[in-house]
Motif scaffolding. Structure first.
Motif, PDB file in Angstrom:
ATOM      1  N   GLN A 144       0.710  -1.150   0.008  1.00 44.19           N
ATOM      2  CA  GLN A 144      -0.067   0.027   0.008  1.00 44.19           C
ATOM      3  C   GLN A 144       0.877   1.257  -0.124  1.00 44.19           C
ATOM      4  OE1 GLN A 144      -2.163  -0.878   3.718  1.00 44.19           O
ATOM      5  NE2 GLN A 144      -4.128  -1.113   2.391  1.00 44.19           N
ATOM      6  N   VAL A 145       1.797   1.253   0.890  1.00 47.17           N
ATOM      7  CA  VAL A 145       2.744   2.478   0.981  1.00 47.17           C
ATOM      8  C   VAL A 145       3.555   2.683  -0.232  1.00 47.17           C
ATOM      9  CG1 VAL A 145       4.643   3.391   2.196  1.00 47.17           C
ATOM     10  CG2 VAL A 145       2.960   2.181   3.448  1.00 47.17           C
ATOM     11  N   LEU A 146       4.079   1.590  -0.650  1.00 42.79           N
ATOM     12  CA  LEU A 146       4.612   1.590  -2.116  1.00 42.79           C
ATOM     13  C   LEU A 146       3.952   2.106  -3.132  1.00 42.79           C
ATOM     14  CD1 LEU A 146       7.487   1.025  -3.360  1.00 42.79           C
ATOM     15  CD2 LEU A 146       6.622  -1.282  -3.462  1.00 42.79           C
ATOM     16  N   ALA A 147       2.691   1.654  -3.178  1.00 45.40           N
ATOM     17  CA  ALA A 147       1.650   2.231  -4.544  1.00 45.40           C
ATOM     18  C   ALA A 147       1.435   3.822  -4.330  1.00 45.40           C
ATOM     19  CB  ALA A 147       0.325   1.345  -4.475  1.00 45.40           C
TER      20      ALA A 147
ATOM     21  N   LEU B 106      -3.644   6.469   5.199  1.00 42.61           N
ATOM     22  CA  LEU B 106      -3.463   4.872   5.858  1.00 42.61           C
ATOM     23  C   LEU B 106      -3.957   5.193   7.213  1.00 42.61           C
ATOM     24  CD1 LEU B 106      -0.693   3.403   4.132  1.00 42.61           C
ATOM     25  CD2 LEU B 106      -2.757   3.036   3.453  1.00 42.61           C
ATOM     26  N   GLY B 107      -3.970   6.288   7.672  1.00 46.10           N
ATOM     27  CA  GLY B 107      -4.397   6.390   9.422  1.00 46.10           C
ATOM     28  C   GLY B 107      -2.986   6.023  10.093  1.00 46.10           C
ATOM     29  N   ILE B 108      -1.811   6.362   9.773  1.00 44.18           N
ATOM     30  CA  ILE B 108      -0.529   6.128  10.346  1.00 44.18           C
ATOM     31  C   ILE B 108       0.337   7.225  10.469  1.00 44.18           C
ATOM     32  CG2 ILE B 108      -0.589   3.632   9.760  1.00 44.18           C
ATOM     33  CD1 ILE B 108       1.327   4.104   7.752  1.00 44.18           C
ATOM     34  N   SER B 109       1.300   7.323  11.233  1.00 42.11           N
ATOM     35  CA  SER B 109       2.118   8.675  11.496  1.00 42.11           C
ATOM     36  C   SER B 109       3.116   8.644  10.246  1.00 42.11           C
ATOM     37  CB  SER B 109       2.920   8.329  12.670  1.00 42.11           C
ATOM     38  OG  SER B 109       4.022   7.596  12.637  1.00 42.11           O
ATOM     39  N   ARG B 110       3.478   9.784  10.213  1.00 41.93           N
ATOM     40  CA  ARG B 110       4.553  10.048   8.877  1.00 41.93           C
ATOM     41  C   ARG B 110       5.892   9.218   9.286  1.00 41.93           C
ATOM     42  NH1 ARG B 110       9.285  11.170   8.202  1.00 41.93           N
ATOM     43  NH2 ARG B 110      10.006  12.416   6.799  1.00 41.93           N
ATOM     44  N   HIS B 111       6.263   9.087  10.704  1.00 38.35           N
ATOM     45  CA  HIS B 111       7.241   8.625  11.096  1.00 38.35           C
ATOM     46  C   HIS B 111       7.127   7.017  10.508  1.00 38.35           C
ATOM     47  CE1 HIS B 111      10.675   7.014  13.340  1.00 38.35           C
ATOM     48  NE2 HIS B 111       9.890   5.964  14.053  1.00 38.35           N
ATOM     49  N   THR B 112       5.842   6.489  10.777  1.00 35.16           N
ATOM     50  CA  THR B 112       5.493   4.965  10.084  1.00 35.16           C
ATOM     51  C   THR B 112       5.981   4.802   8.772  1.00 35.16           C
ATOM     52  OG1 THR B 112       4.379   4.665  12.242  1.00 35.16           O
ATOM     53  CG2 THR B 112       3.859   3.133  10.414  1.00 35.16           C
ATOM     54  N   VAL B 113       5.479   5.609   8.039  1.00 33.84           N
ATOM     55  CA  VAL B 113       5.498   5.985   6.727  1.00 33.84           C
ATOM     56  C   VAL B 113       7.045   5.848   6.334  1.00 33.84           C
ATOM     57  CG1 VAL B 113       5.526   7.159   4.560  1.00 33.84           C
ATOM     58  CG2 VAL B 113       3.565   7.195   6.096  1.00 33.84           C
ATOM     59  N   ASP B 114       7.963   6.607   7.132  1.00 34.77           N
ATOM     60  CA  ASP B 114       9.239   6.566   6.787  1.00 34.77           C
ATOM     61  C   ASP B 114       9.868   5.178   7.047  1.00 34.77           C
ATOM     62  OD1 ASP B 114      11.738   8.252   6.079  1.00 34.77           O
ATOM     63  OD2 ASP B 114      12.098   7.553   8.234  1.00 34.77           O
ATOM     64  N   THR B 115       9.635   4.623   8.192  1.00 33.71           N
ATOM     65  CA  THR B 115      10.030   3.257   8.699  1.00 33.71           C
ATOM     66  C   THR B 115       9.704   2.228   7.493  1.00 33.71           C
ATOM     67  OG1 THR B 115       9.771   3.896  10.943  1.00 33.71           O
ATOM     68  CG2 THR B 115       9.786   1.500  10.339  1.00 33.71           C
ATOM     69  N   HIS B 116       8.407   2.273   7.129  1.00 34.45           N
ATOM     70  CA  HIS B 116       7.930   1.362   5.963  1.00 34.45           C
ATOM     71  C   HIS B 116       9.040   1.540   4.747  1.00 34.45           C
ATOM     72  CE1 HIS B 116       4.652  -0.606   7.646  1.00 34.45           C
ATOM     73  NE2 HIS B 116       3.888   0.529   7.912  1.00 34.45           N
ATOM     74  N   LEU B 117       9.147   2.772   4.123  1.00 34.68           N
ATOM     75  CA  LEU B 117      10.000   3.050   3.195  1.00 34.68           C
ATOM     76  C   LEU B 117      11.512   2.577   3.346  1.00 34.68           C
ATOM     77  CD1 LEU B 117       8.320   6.439   1.728  1.00 34.68           C
ATOM     78  CD2 LEU B 117       8.030   4.027   0.860  1.00 34.68           C
ATOM     79  N   ARG B 118      11.806   3.086   4.639  1.00 31.37           N
ATOM     80  CA  ARG B 118      13.206   2.490   4.934  1.00 31.37           C
ATOM     81  C   ARG B 118      13.509   0.801   4.813  1.00 31.37           C
ATOM     82  NH1 ARG B 118      13.982   3.037  10.093  1.00 31.37           N
ATOM     83  NH2 ARG B 118      12.984   5.167  10.110  1.00 31.37           N
ATOM     84  N   ARG B 119      12.375  -0.019   5.309  1.00 30.81           N
ATOM     85  CA  ARG B 119      12.443  -1.245   5.232  1.00 30.81           C
ATOM     86  C   ARG B 119      12.286  -1.613   3.951  1.00 30.81           C
ATOM     87  NH1 ARG B 119       8.691  -2.389  10.626  1.00 30.81           N
ATOM     88  NH2 ARG B 119      10.571  -1.756  12.067  1.00 30.81           N
TER      89      ARG B 119
ATOM     90  N   GLU C 232       2.085  10.539  -3.881  1.00 26.77           N
ATOM     91  CA  GLU C 232       1.733  11.021  -2.745  1.00 26.77           C
ATOM     92  C   GLU C 232       3.223  11.386  -1.673  1.00 26.77           C
ATOM     93  OE1 GLU C 232      -1.142  11.752  -1.812  1.00 26.77           O
ATOM     94  OE2 GLU C 232      -2.444  10.494  -3.354  1.00 26.77           O
ATOM     95  N   THR C 233       2.844  12.334  -0.969  1.00 28.42           N
ATOM     96  CA  THR C 233       3.877  12.672   0.056  1.00 28.42           C
ATOM     97  C   THR C 233       3.859  11.889   1.112  1.00 28.42           C
ATOM     98  OG1 THR C 233       2.491  14.183   1.354  1.00 28.42           O
ATOM     99  CG2 THR C 233       3.790  14.979  -0.728  1.00 28.42           C
ATOM    100  N   TYR C 234       4.780  11.905   1.859  1.00 24.69           N
ATOM    101  CA  TYR C 234       4.820  10.901   3.414  1.00 24.69           C
ATOM    102  C   TYR C 234       3.484  11.432   4.145  1.00 24.69           C
ATOM    103  CZ  TYR C 234       9.570   9.313   2.705  1.00 24.69           C
ATOM    104  OH  TYR C 234      10.758   8.625   2.459  1.00 24.69           O
ATOM    105  N   TRP C 235       3.381  12.553   4.246  1.00 21.41           N
ATOM    106  CA  TRP C 235       2.015  13.223   4.785  1.00 21.41           C
ATOM    107  C   TRP C 235       0.899  12.588   4.473  1.00 21.41           C
ATOM    108  CZ3 TRP C 235       3.095  14.656   9.542  1.00 21.41           C
ATOM    109  CH2 TRP C 235       4.227  15.521  10.005  1.00 21.41           C
ATOM    110  N   ALA C 236       0.771  12.648   3.156  1.00 21.96           N
ATOM    111  CA  ALA C 236      -0.487  12.252   2.434  1.00 21.96           C
ATOM    112  C   ALA C 236      -0.726  10.709   2.562  1.00 21.96           C
ATOM    113  CB  ALA C 236      -0.618  12.546   0.984  1.00 21.96           C
ATOM    114  N   ILE C 237       0.460   9.922   2.473  1.00 22.31           N
ATOM    115  CA  ILE C 237       0.336   8.574   2.585  1.00 22.31           C
ATOM    116  C   ILE C 237      -0.145   8.256   4.105  1.00 22.31           C
ATOM    117  CG2 ILE C 237       1.773   6.344   2.892  1.00 22.31           C
ATOM    118  CD1 ILE C 237       3.435   7.437   0.702  1.00 22.31           C
ATOM    119  N   ALA C 238       0.448   9.004   5.149  1.00 17.99           N
ATOM    120  CA  ALA C 238       0.105   8.838   6.438  1.00 17.99           C
ATOM    121  C   ALA C 238      -1.253   9.039   6.729  1.00 17.99           C
ATOM    122  CB  ALA C 238       1.015   9.716   7.434  1.00 17.99           C
ATOM    123  N   ARG C 239      -1.861  10.218   6.227  1.00 20.89           N
ATOM    124  CA  ARG C 239      -3.281  10.410   6.368  1.00 20.89           C
ATOM    125  C   ARG C 239      -4.257   9.508   5.598  1.00 20.89           C
ATOM    126  NH1 ARG C 239      -1.735  15.545   5.153  1.00 20.89           N
ATOM    127  NH2 ARG C 239      -2.377  15.225   2.878  1.00 20.89           N
TER     128      ARG C 239
END
Length: 77
Positions: free
Chosen positions: A17-20, A35-48, A26-33
């Motif tokens: 989902q994050v990748l798509a 998916l209902g997660i924090s911007r930090h969690t988006v960053d963690t998913h992308l780092r992984r 989408e920006t990190y903030w938009a992805i977070a909004r």
């Protein structure tokens, strides 16, 4: 590009989902909004995702998303 193994890494549904969304521009903030997660969690998913795939940056991740069919080309419709 990235991953050198013959078998591509398995991505979790959330990573997909994050990748798509990233590939859709989408920006990190938009992805977070979305998916209902924090911007930090988006960053963690992308780092992984970068670690799993060997991608060096977000552009390579977006290309991977297109190659795997997580998003569709705009002109494909």
């Amino acid at each position: 590009m990235p991953h050198t193994s013959a078998v591509p890494p398995v991505l979790t549904p959330r990573e997909q989902q994050v990748l798509a969304l990233l590939a859709d521009g989408e920006t990190y903030w938009a992805i977070a909004r979305r998916l209902g997660i924090s911007r930090h969690t988006v960053d963690t998913h992308l780092r992984r995702l970068r670690t799993k795939t060997g991608a060096a940056n977000r552009t390579q991740l977006a290309v991977l998303a297109l190659q795997r069919g997580y998003v569709h080309h705009a002109d494909a419709a």
